[in-house]
Design a protein around this motif. Sequence first.
Motif, PDB file in Angstrom:
ATOM      1  N   MET A 152      10.133   7.675   0.284  1.00 51.66           N
ATOM      2  CA  MET A 152      10.635   8.441  -0.817  1.00 51.66           C
ATOM      3  C   MET A 152      10.516   9.368  -0.887  1.00 51.66           C
ATOM      4  SD  MET A 152       8.992   5.488  -3.761  1.00 51.66           S
ATOM      5  CE  MET A 152       7.309   5.894  -3.260  1.00 51.66           C
ATOM      6  N   ASN A 153      11.748  10.356  -0.711  1.00 54.34           N
ATOM      7  CA  ASN A 153      11.770  11.805  -0.550  1.00 54.34           C
ATOM      8  C   ASN A 153      12.348  12.169  -2.193  1.00 54.34           C
ATOM      9  OD1 ASN A 153      11.021  11.498   2.132  1.00 54.34           O
ATOM     10  ND2 ASN A 153      12.996  11.585   2.796  1.00 54.34           N
ATOM     11  N   SER A 154      12.241  13.495  -2.291  1.00 49.30           N
ATOM     12  CA  SER A 154      12.754  14.142  -3.200  1.00 49.30           C
ATOM     13  C   SER A 154      12.232  13.584  -4.669  1.00 49.30           C
ATOM     14  CB  SER A 154      14.416  14.316  -3.115  1.00 49.30           C
ATOM     15  OG  SER A 154      14.372  15.087  -2.234  1.00 49.30           O
ATOM     16  N   LEU A 155      11.139  13.182  -4.608  1.00 50.69           N
ATOM     17  CA  LEU A 155      10.560  12.249  -5.775  1.00 50.69           C
ATOM     18  C   LEU A 155      10.663  12.978  -7.296  1.00 50.69           C
ATOM     19  CD1 LEU A 155       7.744  10.799  -4.234  1.00 50.69           C
ATOM     20  CD2 LEU A 155       9.678   9.358  -5.522  1.00 50.69           C
ATOM     21  N   LYS A 156      11.111  12.498  -8.196  1.00 50.83           N
ATOM     22  CA  LYS A 156      11.355  12.849  -9.605  1.00 50.83           C
ATOM     23  C   LYS A 156      10.352  12.168 -10.637  1.00 50.83           C
ATOM     24  CE  LYS A 156      16.347  13.034  -8.678  1.00 50.83           C
ATOM     25  NZ  LYS A 156      17.810  12.578  -9.084  1.00 50.83           N
ATOM     26  N   PRO A 157      10.046  12.694 -11.590  1.00 50.86           N
ATOM     27  CA  PRO A 157       9.027  12.238 -12.337  1.00 50.86           C
ATOM     28  C   PRO A 157       9.639  10.962 -13.316  1.00 50.86           C
ATOM     29  CG  PRO A 157       9.594  14.575 -13.173  1.00 50.86           C
ATOM     30  CD  PRO A 157      10.417  14.255 -11.923  1.00 50.86           C
ATOM     31  N   GLU A 158      10.993  10.578 -13.300  1.00 50.65           N
ATOM     32  CA  GLU A 158      11.459   9.437 -13.595  1.00 50.65           C
ATOM     33  C   GLU A 158      11.162   8.423 -12.518  1.00 50.65           C
ATOM     34  OE1 GLU A 158      13.068  12.310 -13.597  1.00 50.65           O
ATOM     35  OE2 GLU A 158      15.245  12.192 -13.065  1.00 50.65           O
ATOM     36  N   ASP A 159      11.010   8.785 -11.268  1.00 55.58           N
ATOM     37  CA  ASP A 159      10.499   7.607 -10.287  1.00 55.58           C
ATOM     38  C   ASP A 159       9.086   7.215 -10.762  1.00 55.58           C
ATOM     39  OD1 ASP A 159      12.038   9.644  -7.815  1.00 55.58           O
ATOM     40  OD2 ASP A 159      12.890   7.980  -8.725  1.00 55.58           O
ATOM     41  N   THR A 160       8.256   7.572 -11.486  1.00 53.24           N
ATOM     42  CA  THR A 160       7.006   7.080 -11.847  1.00 53.24           C
ATOM     43  C   THR A 160       7.231   5.644 -12.334  1.00 53.24           C
ATOM     44  OG1 THR A 160       6.114   9.345 -12.545  1.00 53.24           O
ATOM     45  CG2 THR A 160       5.155   7.360 -13.562  1.00 53.24           C
ATOM     46  N   ALA A 161       6.292   4.710 -11.722  1.00 49.50           N
ATOM     47  CA  ALA A 161       6.671   3.313 -11.869  1.00 49.50           C
ATOM     48  C   ALA A 161       5.293   2.668 -11.166  1.00 49.50           C
ATOM     49  CB  ALA A 161       7.794   2.906 -11.656  1.00 49.50           C
ATOM     50  N   VAL A 162       5.398   1.502 -11.505  1.00 47.22           N
ATOM     51  CA  VAL A 162       4.524   0.660 -10.509  1.00 47.22           C
ATOM     52  C   VAL A 162       5.689  -0.220  -9.710  1.00 47.22           C
ATOM     53  CG1 VAL A 162       3.221  -1.577 -10.437  1.00 47.22           C
ATOM     54  CG2 VAL A 162       2.764   0.204 -12.237  1.00 47.22           C
ATOM     55  N   TYR A 163       5.555  -0.037  -8.448  1.00 47.21           N
ATOM     56  CA  TYR A 163       6.152  -0.442  -7.492  1.00 47.21           C
ATOM     57  C   TYR A 163       5.798  -1.762  -6.861  1.00 47.21           C
ATOM     58  CZ  TYR A 163       8.986   3.861  -7.391  1.00 47.21           C
ATOM     59  OH  TYR A 163       9.812   4.856  -7.901  1.00 47.21           O
ATOM     60  N   SER A 191       0.778  -1.071   0.183  1.00 47.92           N
ATOM     61  CA  SER A 191       0.038  -0.043   0.075  1.00 47.92           C
ATOM     62  C   SER A 191       0.906   1.343   0.020  1.00 47.92           C
ATOM     63  CB  SER A 191      -0.769  -0.085   1.509  1.00 47.92           C
ATOM     64  OG  SER A 191      -0.174  -0.091   2.472  1.00 47.92           O
ATOM     65  N   GLY A 192       0.391   2.262  -0.318  1.00 44.75           N
ATOM     66  CA  GLY A 192       1.008   3.640  -0.229  1.00 44.75           C
ATOM     67  C   GLY A 192       1.312   4.478  -1.405  1.00 44.75           C
ATOM     68  N   GLY A 193       0.796   3.878  -2.605  1.00 38.62           N
ATOM     69  CA  GLY A 193       1.265   4.573  -3.835  1.00 38.62           C
ATOM     70  C   GLY A 193       0.199   5.735  -4.026  1.00 38.62           C
ATOM     71  N   GLY A 194       0.578   6.494  -5.192  1.00 40.68           N
ATOM     72  CA  GLY A 194      -0.371   7.750  -5.286  1.00 40.68           C
ATOM     73  C   GLY A 194       0.337   8.518  -6.143  1.00 40.68           C
ATOM     74  N   LEU A 195      -0.485   9.730  -6.254  1.00 36.78           N
ATOM     75  CA  LEU A 195       0.128  10.910  -7.277  1.00 36.78           C
ATOM     76  C   LEU A 195       0.690  12.079  -6.222  1.00 36.78           C
ATOM     77  CD1 LEU A 195       0.224  12.572  -9.829  1.00 36.78           C
ATOM     78  CD2 LEU A 195      -2.033  13.268  -9.293  1.00 36.78           C
ATOM     79  N   VAL A 196       1.853  12.314  -6.540  1.00 32.91           N
ATOM     80  CA  VAL A 196       2.662  13.436  -5.735  1.00 32.91           C
ATOM     81  C   VAL A 196       3.518  14.374  -6.511  1.00 32.91           C
ATOM     82  CG1 VAL A 196       4.759  11.805  -5.648  1.00 32.91           C
ATOM     83  CG2 VAL A 196       4.228  13.674  -3.896  1.00 32.91           C
ATOM     84  N   GLN A 197       3.770  15.602  -6.432  1.00 34.10           N
ATOM     85  CA  GLN A 197       4.572  16.330  -7.211  1.00 34.10           C
ATOM     86  C   GLN A 197       5.950  16.204  -7.068  1.00 34.10           C
ATOM     87  OE1 GLN A 197       3.110  20.186  -5.986  1.00 34.10           O
ATOM     88  NE2 GLN A 197       1.478  20.484  -7.301  1.00 34.10           N
ATOM     89  N   LEU A 244       0.993   1.808  -7.715  1.00 29.73           N
ATOM     90  CA  LEU A 244       1.529   2.843  -8.791  1.00 29.73           C
ATOM     91  C   LEU A 244       2.025   4.005  -8.184  1.00 29.73           C
ATOM     92  CD1 LEU A 244       1.681   4.119 -11.889  1.00 29.73           C
ATOM     93  CD2 LEU A 244      -0.753   4.613 -11.558  1.00 29.73           C
ATOM     94  N   VAL A 245       3.163   4.584  -8.459  1.00 32.29           N
ATOM     95  CA  VAL A 245       3.717   5.843  -8.062  1.00 32.29           C
ATOM     96  C   VAL A 245       3.764   6.757  -9.081  1.00 32.29           C
ATOM     97  CG1 VAL A 245       5.430   7.011  -6.976  1.00 32.29           C
ATOM     98  CG2 VAL A 245       4.845   4.921  -6.209  1.00 32.29           C
ATOM     99  N   THR A 246       3.078   7.877  -9.040  1.00 29.76           N
ATOM    100  CA  THR A 246       3.097   8.834 -10.274  1.00 29.76           C
ATOM    101  C   THR A 246       3.488  10.063  -9.756  1.00 29.76           C
ATOM    102  OG1 THR A 246       1.039   7.769 -11.303  1.00 29.76           O
ATOM    103  CG2 THR A 246       1.937   9.958 -12.003  1.00 29.76           C
ATOM    104  N   VAL A 247       4.796  10.593 -10.303  1.00 31.78           N
ATOM    105  CA  VAL A 247       5.418  11.853  -9.942  1.00 31.78           C
ATOM    106  C   VAL A 247       5.185  12.719 -11.005  1.00 31.78           C
ATOM    107  CG1 VAL A 247       7.463  13.021  -8.847  1.00 31.78           C
ATOM    108  CG2 VAL A 247       6.971  10.496  -8.478  1.00 31.78           C
ATOM    109  N   SER A 248       4.347  13.815 -10.653  1.00 30.62           N
ATOM    110  CA  SER A 248       3.860  14.855 -11.972  1.00 30.62           C
ATOM    111  C   SER A 248       3.169  15.905 -11.360  1.00 30.62           C
ATOM    112  CB  SER A 248       2.843  14.063 -12.611  1.00 30.62           C
ATOM    113  OG  SER A 248       2.436  14.836 -13.455  1.00 30.62           O
ATOM    114  N   SER A 249       3.667  17.096 -11.933  1.00 29.61           N
ATOM    115  CA  SER A 249       2.885  18.365 -11.530  1.00 29.61           C
ATOM    116  C   SER A 249       1.562  18.475 -12.252  1.00 29.61           C
ATOM    117  CB  SER A 249       4.033  19.553 -11.992  1.00 29.61           C
ATOM    118  OG  SER A 249       4.201  19.747 -13.152  1.00 29.61           O
TER     119      SER A 249
END
Length: 114
Positions: free
Chosen positions: A81-92, A6-12, A109-114
């Motif tokens: 996971m800190n200082s997340l980058k768009p390239e960290d976007t993936a299914v974990y 658990s714990g995935g989601g959308l983050v900037q 799913l972890v999505t890093v996007s503005s």
Amino acid sequence: VQLQASGGGLVQPGGSLRLSCAASGSIFSSNTMGWYRQAPGKQRELVSTITSGGSTNYADSVKGRFTISRDNAKNTVYLQMNSLKPEDTAVYYCNFRQLLTFYWGQGTLVTVSS
């Protein structure tokens, strides 16, 4: 062995998330838990692992930003996971290894996007 992540989601970009994965079933005291990820169009890759004794391993791409930990009493592994980058976007995917057998969680799913 069953794994519940658990714990995935959308983050900037620059944000943080924490993933959790609980293992249940026939668990021996000596094991390794960890996280892999798979981005669209790419192969699954190692993110981080931690042994039951506390030894850790990280992919170069996440060193200094991600921290893995575990609670042996709860058979649970965490990935901060800190200082997340768009390239960290993936299914974990949570991973559990014991007696040369690998087990996989369902993926989060972890999505890093503005």
